[in-house]
Motif scaffolding. Structure first.
Motif, PDB file in Angstrom:
ATOM      1  N   LEU A  82     136.177 -21.772  37.082  1.00  0.00           N
ATOM      2  CA  LEU A  82     137.038 -21.131  38.080  1.00  0.00           C
ATOM      3  C   LEU A  82     136.382 -19.874  38.644  1.00  0.00           C
ATOM      4  O   LEU A  82     136.305 -19.681  39.856  1.00  0.00           O
ATOM      5  CB  LEU A  82     138.381 -20.795  37.414  1.00  0.00           C
ATOM      6  N   ALA A  83     135.878 -19.031  37.748  1.00  0.00           N
ATOM      7  CA  ALA A  83     135.310 -17.740  38.154  1.00  0.00           C
ATOM      8  C   ALA A  83     134.047 -17.880  38.992  1.00  0.00           C
ATOM      9  O   ALA A  83     133.680 -16.943  39.708  1.00  0.00           O
ATOM     10  CB  ALA A  83     135.025 -16.892  36.912  1.00  0.00           C
ATOM     11  N   GLY A  84     133.411 -19.034  38.934  1.00  0.00           N
ATOM     12  CA  GLY A  84     132.187 -19.237  39.702  1.00  0.00           C
ATOM     13  C   GLY A  84     132.401 -19.772  41.108  1.00  0.00           C
ATOM     14  O   GLY A  84     131.440 -20.021  41.826  1.00  0.00           O
ATOM     15  N   MET A  85     133.646 -19.927  41.515  1.00  0.00           N
ATOM     16  CA  MET A  85     133.933 -20.531  42.816  1.00  0.00           C
ATOM     17  C   MET A  85     133.914 -19.503  43.949  1.00  0.00           C
ATOM     18  O   MET A  85     134.382 -18.373  43.760  1.00  0.00           O
ATOM     19  CB  MET A  85     135.300 -21.217  42.788  1.00  0.00           C
ATOM     20  N   PRO A  86     133.410 -19.880  45.121  1.00  0.00           N
ATOM     21  CA  PRO A  86     133.483 -18.991  46.281  1.00  0.00           C
ATOM     22  C   PRO A  86     134.943 -18.670  46.604  1.00  0.00           C
ATOM     23  O   PRO A  86     135.821 -19.538  46.521  1.00  0.00           O
ATOM     24  CB  PRO A  86     132.855 -19.818  47.410  1.00  0.00           C
ATOM     25  N   GLY A  87     135.208 -17.426  46.930  1.00  0.00           N
ATOM     26  CA  GLY A  87     136.555 -16.993  47.278  1.00  0.00           C
ATOM     27  C   GLY A  87     137.390 -16.573  46.086  1.00  0.00           C
ATOM     28  O   GLY A  87     138.485 -16.032  46.257  1.00  0.00           O
ATOM     29  N   TYR A  88     136.911 -16.803  44.867  1.00  0.00           N
ATOM     30  CA  TYR A  88     137.616 -16.393  43.658  1.00  0.00           C
ATOM     31  C   TYR A  88     137.544 -14.874  43.517  1.00  0.00           C
ATOM     32  O   TYR A  88     136.486 -14.284  43.674  1.00  0.00           O
ATOM     33  CB  TYR A  88     136.972 -17.061  42.439  1.00  0.00           C
ATOM     34  N   LEU A  89     138.687 -14.243  43.195  1.00  0.00           N
ATOM     35  CA  LEU A  89     138.729 -12.788  43.046  1.00  0.00           C
ATOM     36  C   LEU A  89     139.129 -12.326  41.645  1.00  0.00           C
ATOM     37  O   LEU A  89     138.823 -11.208  41.262  1.00  0.00           O
ATOM     38  CB  LEU A  89     139.695 -12.180  44.070  1.00  0.00           C
ATOM     39  N   GLY A  90     139.813 -13.157  40.880  1.00  0.00           N
ATOM     40  CA  GLY A  90     140.224 -12.777  39.532  1.00  0.00           C
ATOM     41  C   GLY A  90     141.345 -13.681  39.044  1.00  0.00           C
ATOM     42  O   GLY A  90     141.947 -14.416  39.830  1.00  0.00           O
ATOM     43  N   HIS A  91     141.613 -13.624  37.734  1.00  0.00           N
ATOM     44  CA  HIS A  91     142.685 -14.451  37.177  1.00  0.00           C
ATOM     45  C   HIS A  91     143.209 -13.860  35.880  1.00  0.00           C
ATOM     46  O   HIS A  91     142.568 -13.003  35.274  1.00  0.00           O
ATOM     47  CB  HIS A  91     142.202 -15.891  36.939  1.00  0.00           C
ATOM     48  N   GLU A  92     144.375 -14.367  35.465  1.00  0.00           N
ATOM     49  CA  GLU A  92     144.905 -14.098  34.136  1.00  0.00           C
ATOM     50  C   GLU A  92     145.729 -15.303  33.711  1.00  0.00           C
ATOM     51  O   GLU A  92     146.311 -15.997  34.548  1.00  0.00           O
ATOM     52  CB  GLU A  92     145.730 -12.822  34.082  1.00  0.00           C
ATOM     53  N   LEU A  93     145.720 -15.565  32.420  1.00  0.00           N
ATOM     54  CA  LEU A  93     146.519 -16.642  31.841  1.00  0.00           C
ATOM     55  C   LEU A  93     147.534 -16.000  30.920  1.00  0.00           C
ATOM     56  O   LEU A  93     147.160 -15.223  30.033  1.00  0.00           O
ATOM     57  CB  LEU A  93     145.635 -17.619  31.058  1.00  0.00           C
ATOM     58  N   ASP A  94     148.813 -16.310  31.121  1.00  0.00           N
ATOM     59  CA  ASP A  94     149.891 -15.742  30.314  1.00  0.00           C
ATOM     60  C   ASP A  94     150.647 -16.848  29.613  1.00  0.00           C
ATOM     61  O   ASP A  94     150.930 -17.887  30.206  1.00  0.00           O
ATOM     62  CB  ASP A  94     150.860 -14.943  31.199  1.00  0.00           C
ATOM     63  N   ASP A 121     140.173 -21.312  50.254  1.00  0.00           N
ATOM     64  CA  ASP A 121     139.210 -21.176  49.150  1.00  0.00           C
ATOM     65  C   ASP A 121     139.700 -21.921  47.916  1.00  0.00           C
ATOM     66  O   ASP A 121     138.898 -22.498  47.187  1.00  0.00           O
ATOM     67  CB  ASP A 121     138.979 -19.706  48.800  1.00  0.00           C
ATOM     68  N   HIS A 122     141.002 -21.923  47.705  1.00  0.00           N
ATOM     69  CA  HIS A 122     141.544 -22.663  46.565  1.00  0.00           C
ATOM     70  C   HIS A 122     141.639 -24.153  46.861  1.00  0.00           C
ATOM     71  O   HIS A 122     141.106 -24.984  46.120  1.00  0.00           O
ATOM     72  CB  HIS A 122     142.924 -22.124  46.170  1.00  0.00           C
ATOM     73  N   MET A 123     142.328 -24.496  47.947  1.00  0.00           N
ATOM     74  CA  MET A 123     142.653 -25.898  48.212  1.00  0.00           C
ATOM     75  C   MET A 123     141.439 -26.737  48.641  1.00  0.00           C
ATOM     76  O   MET A 123     141.303 -27.871  48.197  1.00  0.00           O
ATOM     77  CB  MET A 123     143.754 -25.990  49.264  1.00  0.00           C
ATOM     78  N   LEU A 132     147.598 -17.117  36.863  1.00  0.00           N
ATOM     79  CA  LEU A 132     147.641 -16.370  38.118  1.00  0.00           C
ATOM     80  C   LEU A 132     146.203 -16.183  38.583  1.00  0.00           C
ATOM     81  O   LEU A 132     145.386 -15.605  37.855  1.00  0.00           O
ATOM     82  CB  LEU A 132     148.300 -15.009  37.926  1.00  0.00           C
ATOM     83  N   VAL A 133     145.896 -16.722  39.755  1.00  0.00           N
ATOM     84  CA  VAL A 133     144.535 -16.643  40.287  1.00  0.00           C
ATOM     85  C   VAL A 133     144.583 -15.971  41.651  1.00  0.00           C
ATOM     86  O   VAL A 133     145.364 -16.373  42.524  1.00  0.00           O
ATOM     87  CB  VAL A 133     143.880 -18.035  40.431  1.00  0.00           C
ATOM     88  N   GLN A 134     143.752 -14.980  41.825  1.00  0.00           N
ATOM     89  CA  GLN A 134     143.620 -14.325  43.125  1.00  0.00           C
ATOM     90  C   GLN A 134     142.465 -14.985  43.876  1.00  0.00           C
ATOM     91  O   GLN A 134     141.357 -15.108  43.348  1.00  0.00           O
ATOM     92  CB  GLN A 134     143.345 -12.831  42.951  1.00  0.00           C
ATOM     93  N   TRP A 135     142.786 -15.435  45.067  1.00  0.00           N
ATOM     94  CA  TRP A 135     141.809 -16.068  45.953  1.00  0.00           C
ATOM     95  C   TRP A 135     141.741 -15.276  47.260  1.00  0.00           C
ATOM     96  O   TRP A 135     142.728 -14.671  47.675  1.00  0.00           O
ATOM     97  CB  TRP A 135     142.218 -17.496  46.294  1.00  0.00           C
ATOM     98  N   ARG A 136     140.617 -15.351  47.914  1.00  0.00           N
ATOM     99  CA  ARG A 136     140.478 -14.714  49.222  1.00  0.00           C
ATOM    100  C   ARG A 136     141.395 -15.393  50.237  1.00  0.00           C
ATOM    101  O   ARG A 136     141.994 -14.738  51.080  1.00  0.00           O
ATOM    102  CB  ARG A 136     139.015 -14.782  49.657  1.00  0.00           C
ATOM    103  N   SER A 137     141.544 -16.744  50.125  1.00  0.00           N
ATOM    104  CA  SER A 137     142.396 -17.487  51.060  1.00  0.00           C
ATOM    105  C   SER A 137     142.913 -18.755  50.383  1.00  0.00           C
ATOM    106  O   SER A 137     142.364 -19.201  49.371  1.00  0.00           O
ATOM    107  CB  SER A 137     141.608 -17.867  52.318  1.00  0.00           C
TER     108      SER A 137
END
Length: 100
Positions: A29-41, A61-63, A53-58
């Motif tokens: 996940l962390a190696g993908m373009p547009g990836y900004l950060g994540h957390e697992l709860d 970038d995710h889809m 919870l994953v922060q993406w630029r757009s």
């Protein structure tokens, strides 16, 4: 920035194995373009319930960037054996923010 919130219900008794698999999967996940950060709860009331919870630029970038890539198949292969139900994911944009 958008926030993807994915919900996972993990089969009873498989939480430790799921978390170990996620430790590996998060590097994909962390190696993908547009990836900004994540957390697992993990849910306190239901130990089989997780939120990613994953922060993406757009959303794209995710889809398109992640979900349509070969790396998504690798990520899914690591985690899907532990799913008790199909995961769900939605995208959010910030309206308000506060904090210390």
């Amino acid at each position: 920035m958008i926030l993807e919130i994915a919900s996972f219900q993990i089969s009873t008794g498989n939480q430790i194995e799921f978390e170990a698999a996620f430790e590996v999967a998060q590097n994909i996940l962390a190696g993908m373009p547009g990836y900004l950060g994540h957390e697992l709860d993990r849910c306190i009331e239901d130990a089989g319930e997780y939120r990613l919870l994953v922060q993406w630029r757009s959303v794209e970038d995710h889809m398109q960037g992640f979900r349509e890539s070969p790396r998504f198949a690798q990520w899914r292969a690591l985690l899907s054996p532990f799913f008790a139900a199909p995961p769900s994911a939605l995208h959010y944009e910030r309206v308000f923010s506060s904090g210390k």
